[in-house]
Design a protein around this motif. Structure first.
Motif, PDB file in Angstrom:
ATOM      1  N   ALA A  54     -16.428 -11.991  -1.648  1.00 52.59           N
ATOM      2  CA  ALA A  54     -15.832 -11.509  -0.447  1.00 52.59           C
ATOM      3  C   ALA A  54     -13.970 -12.276  -0.918  1.00 52.59           C
ATOM      4  N   THR A  55     -14.052 -13.146  -1.784  1.00 52.05           N
ATOM      5  CA  THR A  55     -12.712 -13.677  -2.553  1.00 52.05           C
ATOM      6  C   THR A  55     -12.151 -12.178  -3.103  1.00 52.05           C
ATOM      7  N   ILE A  56     -13.275 -11.736  -4.166  1.00 52.59           N
ATOM      8  CA  ILE A  56     -12.675 -11.294  -5.130  1.00 52.59           C
ATOM      9  C   ILE A  56     -12.554  -9.399  -4.291  1.00 52.59           C
ATOM     10  N   ALA A  57     -13.157  -9.097  -3.424  1.00 49.46           N
ATOM     11  CA  ALA A  57     -12.741  -7.877  -2.669  1.00 49.46           C
ATOM     12  C   ALA A  57     -11.423  -8.583  -1.981  1.00 49.46           C
ATOM     13  N   GLY A  58     -11.178  -8.930  -1.477  1.00 47.15           N
ATOM     14  CA  GLY A  58     -10.032  -9.701  -1.206  1.00 47.15           C
ATOM     15  C   GLY A  58      -8.303  -9.449  -2.016  1.00 47.15           C
ATOM     16  N   LEU A  59      -8.826  -9.641  -3.072  1.00 46.32           N
ATOM     17  CA  LEU A  59      -7.894  -8.417  -4.086  1.00 46.32           C
ATOM     18  C   LEU A  59      -7.534  -7.206  -4.486  1.00 46.32           C
ATOM     19  N   LEU A  60      -8.212  -6.534  -3.252  1.00 41.83           N
ATOM     20  CA  LEU A  60      -8.262  -5.584  -3.215  1.00 41.83           C
ATOM     21  C   LEU A  60      -6.263  -5.183  -2.063  1.00 41.83           C
ATOM     22  N   GLY A  61      -6.081  -5.772  -1.382  1.00 36.02           N
ATOM     23  CA  GLY A  61      -5.198  -5.635  -0.756  1.00 36.02           C
ATOM     24  C   GLY A  61      -4.138  -6.145  -1.745  1.00 36.02           C
ATOM     25  N   VAL A  62      -4.253  -7.078  -1.993  1.00 38.54           N
ATOM     26  CA  VAL A  62      -2.915  -7.606  -3.026  1.00 38.54           C
ATOM     27  C   VAL A  62      -2.615  -6.554  -4.330  1.00 38.54           C
ATOM     28  N   LEU A  63      -4.176  -5.628  -4.975  1.00 34.32           N
ATOM     29  CA  LEU A  63      -4.124  -4.843  -5.698  1.00 34.32           C
ATOM     30  C   LEU A  63      -3.164  -3.302  -5.138  1.00 34.32           C
ATOM     31  N   ALA A 115      -3.407  10.592 -11.158  1.00 34.88           N
ATOM     32  CA  ALA A 115      -3.887  10.605 -12.082  1.00 34.88           C
ATOM     33  C   ALA A 115      -4.664   9.951 -12.514  1.00 34.88           C
ATOM     34  N   ALA A 116      -4.294   9.727 -13.686  1.00 34.19           N
ATOM     35  CA  ALA A 116      -4.206   8.452 -14.891  1.00 34.19           C
ATOM     36  C   ALA A 116      -4.736   7.030 -13.570  1.00 34.19           C
ATOM     37  N   VAL A 117      -3.722   6.662 -12.571  1.00 34.07           N
ATOM     38  CA  VAL A 117      -4.509   5.942 -12.183  1.00 34.07           C
ATOM     39  C   VAL A 117      -6.017   5.990 -11.313  1.00 34.07           C
ATOM     40  N   PHE A 118      -6.086   7.034 -10.825  1.00 37.72           N
ATOM     41  CA  PHE A 118      -7.308   7.815 -10.254  1.00 37.72           C
ATOM     42  C   PHE A 118      -8.296   7.473 -11.416  1.00 37.72           C
ATOM     43  N   ALA A 119      -7.632   7.776 -12.681  1.00 30.87           N
ATOM     44  CA  ALA A 119      -9.040   8.188 -13.255  1.00 30.87           C
ATOM     45  C   ALA A 119      -9.583   6.663 -13.802  1.00 30.87           C
ATOM     46  N   LEU A 120      -8.284   5.870 -13.457  1.00 26.12           N
ATOM     47  CA  LEU A 120      -8.730   4.489 -13.986  1.00 26.12           C
ATOM     48  C   LEU A 120      -9.643   3.971 -13.054  1.00 26.12           C
ATOM     49  N   GLN A 121      -9.663   3.349 -11.869  1.00 27.37           N
ATOM     50  CA  GLN A 121     -10.578   3.443 -10.488  1.00 27.37           C
ATOM     51  C   GLN A 121     -11.580   4.073 -11.216  1.00 27.37           C
ATOM     52  N   GLY A 122     -12.265   5.097 -11.526  1.00 28.68           N
ATOM     53  CA  GLY A 122     -13.264   5.774 -11.616  1.00 28.68           C
ATOM     54  C   GLY A 122     -13.697   5.569 -12.810  1.00 28.68           C
ATOM     55  N   ALA A 123     -13.227   4.380 -13.778  1.00 29.07           N
ATOM     56  CA  ALA A 123     -14.163   3.746 -15.153  1.00 29.07           C
ATOM     57  C   ALA A 123     -14.119   2.885 -14.388  1.00 29.07           C
ATOM     58  N   LEU A 134      -9.273  -3.259 -12.121  1.00 27.41           N
ATOM     59  CA  LEU A 134      -9.638  -1.122 -12.463  1.00 27.41           C
ATOM     60  C   LEU A 134      -9.042  -1.111 -11.001  1.00 27.41           C
ATOM     61  N   PHE A 135     -10.351  -0.763 -10.585  1.00 25.25           N
ATOM     62  CA  PHE A 135      -9.758   0.334  -9.022  1.00 25.25           C
ATOM     63  C   PHE A 135      -9.518  -0.190  -7.843  1.00 25.25           C
ATOM     64  N   GLY A 136      -9.090  -2.012  -8.016  1.00 25.72           N
ATOM     65  CA  GLY A 136      -8.237  -2.449  -7.044  1.00 25.72           C
ATOM     66  C   GLY A 136      -5.928  -1.554  -7.102  1.00 25.72           C
ATOM     67  N   ILE A 137      -6.148  -1.434  -8.361  1.00 25.79           N
ATOM     68  CA  ILE A 137      -5.055  -1.167  -9.154  1.00 25.79           C
ATOM     69  C   ILE A 137      -4.436   0.469  -8.601  1.00 25.79           C
ATOM     70  N   GLY A 138      -5.362   1.105  -8.099  1.00 25.04           N
ATOM     71  CA  GLY A 138      -5.253   2.764  -7.492  1.00 25.04           C
ATOM     72  C   GLY A 138      -5.611   2.710  -5.839  1.00 25.04           C
TER      73      GLY A 138
END
Length: 419
Positions: free
Chosen positions: A279-288, A310-318, A339-343
């Protein structure tokens, strides 16, 4: 920018006009409370409602899916209304409907009643949440690309904290007052805030310039007050490849984000992590999501918006692709979520820019509504499909599907950029 355009647009001195700043501030408040009450709070009510209605959690959760699907179906009609008449009356009426719907929600005694109420919640959401708010801002800052980008960024940064504010607040209200009284309090809070702000602050610009249009939009984009020309612009856009590349990109990305938002905690627990850690790690998604919006807005000063996204989406996919491989370790799980949260919020802020950049503002809301019909529907359906896929073949395949969706979104944006 020509003098005619300068005289038609709202006067902007040292950034946004005073009225523009008030509009952005008002929408930042109403979006934060609107998302908190009409969307995020539902998860807190799930357990107590299931007990009170004597229904399974899946049956109760279907109400929110119904609301999101209703929102998708209403999006094109709402978009046309916004282009023709602006957002003041529509968003005021939507906030009244949203308030009444949440009050009715507090009184439901059966699943059937809950589903009816959430159809109303879906209609209200289509009238008051991001798509109409973006349309108001895009129209007001027509011809002022930097101010428009700053306004959209400010709005999404503030509203990005809706879950951070309203999940614990709703939990506290339910704990102290029970779920029905908590809903009455939330409905009242939303009504006394959103209704007057939408009614008293929102305005249409004195004239729509349609500046920043592409060769597709042409001179038609300047005719925001002409329904026939606006309809012709929409018709021309939806017959061409760029519009459908945007639709494919943001529909695929919306589904991927929705799956991660719904299943990330469950999957991290499945990988062996504790519920608190998950839950703590998932909570990072909002901040990211806020971080990602800031970063991509800055990068757009040097590079075009489509390849940046597109570059950000590719990072999320990775990040999604390697999560099953390295996610059992603490460092691996954190890295993949980063990686996923940044996008996580990049799609939200990029689509308005791309639409206004290519098609101008005259038919912005109509075109945005057509894309939302697909992307919002995918947001509702993708998590259900992901749950079924996980039960059939495992979560690894779900992460693979998320990675594929992010890859498709990135490819579509690159193809769009080359046109």
């Amino acid at each position: 920018m020509g003098s005619a355009t300068d005289s038609a647009a709202p006067s902007l001195r040292g950034g946004a006009s005073a009225r523009g700043r008030r509009i952005v501030a008002a929408l930042a408040v109403t979006q934060t409370i609107g998302y908190g009450v009409l969307y995020y709070a539902f998860s807190v009510f799930l357990a107590p409602m299931s007990g009170a209605l004597k229904a399974g959690s899946t049956q109760v959760a279907a109400a929110l899916t119904l609301a999101v699907l209703t929102m998708a179906l209403c999006a094109p009609l709402v978009g046309r209304r916004l282009d023709a008449h602006g957002g003041r009356v529509l968003m005021t009426a939507g906030s009244v409907l949203g308030t009444l719907a949440v009050l009715a929600w507090s009184q439901v005694t059966s699943l059937a009643q809950l589903y009816v109420v959430f159809v109303a919640v879906g209609v209200a959401s289509a009238m008051v949440l991001y798509e109409p708010a973006f349309a108001v801002i895009v129209a007001w800052f027509d011809g002022q690309e930097r101010q428009r980008a700053g306004a959209l960024l400010a709005l999404t940064i503030v509203a990005g904290f809706a879950s951070t504010i309203f999940l614990p607040l709703t939990g506290l209200l339910v704990d102290r007052h029970g779920w029905r009284t908590a809903l009455v309090i939330l409905a009242t809070t939303y009504g006394v805030t959103a209704v007057p702000l939408h009614a008293l602050v929102l305005r249409r610009p004195r004239a729509a310039t349609g500046s920043g249009v592409s060769t597709i939009a042409g001179p038609m984009a300047a005719a925001s007050g002409d329904p026939a020309r606006r309809a012709a612009l929409v018709k021309a856009a939806v017959r061409a490849r760029p519009f459908w590349l945007l639709t494919a990109a943001f529909t695929a990305h919306s589904g991927a984000v929705a799956v991660i938002a719904v299943l990330l905690v469950t999957y991290l627990i499945h990988l062996g992590h504790s519920p608190v850690f998950a839950a703590t790690i998932a909570g990072l998604l909002g901040v990211l999501s806020v971080t990602g919006r800031l970063v991509t807005t800055g990068l757009r000063r040097r590079w075009a918006a489509a390849p940046v996204a597109a570059a950000v989406f590719a990072l999320q996919g990775a990040g999604a692709l390697v999560l099953p491989l390295i996610g059992r370790s603490t460092a691996g799980a954190v890295g993949c979520v980063l990686l996923f949260g940044i996008g996580f919020g990049v799609g939200t802020i990029t689509l308005p820019h791309l639409l206004a950049e290519r098609y101008g503002t005259a038919a912005y809301a109509s075109l945005s509504g057509r894309i939302a019909m697909f992307s919002v529907a995918d947001k509702a359906a993708a998590p259900l499909g992901a749950v079924a896929l996980a039960q059939a073949v495992g979560y690894g395949w779900v992460m693979g599907a998320v990675a594929a969706a992010c890859g498709l979104a990135a490819f579509a944006l690159l193809a769009y950029h080359r046109l």
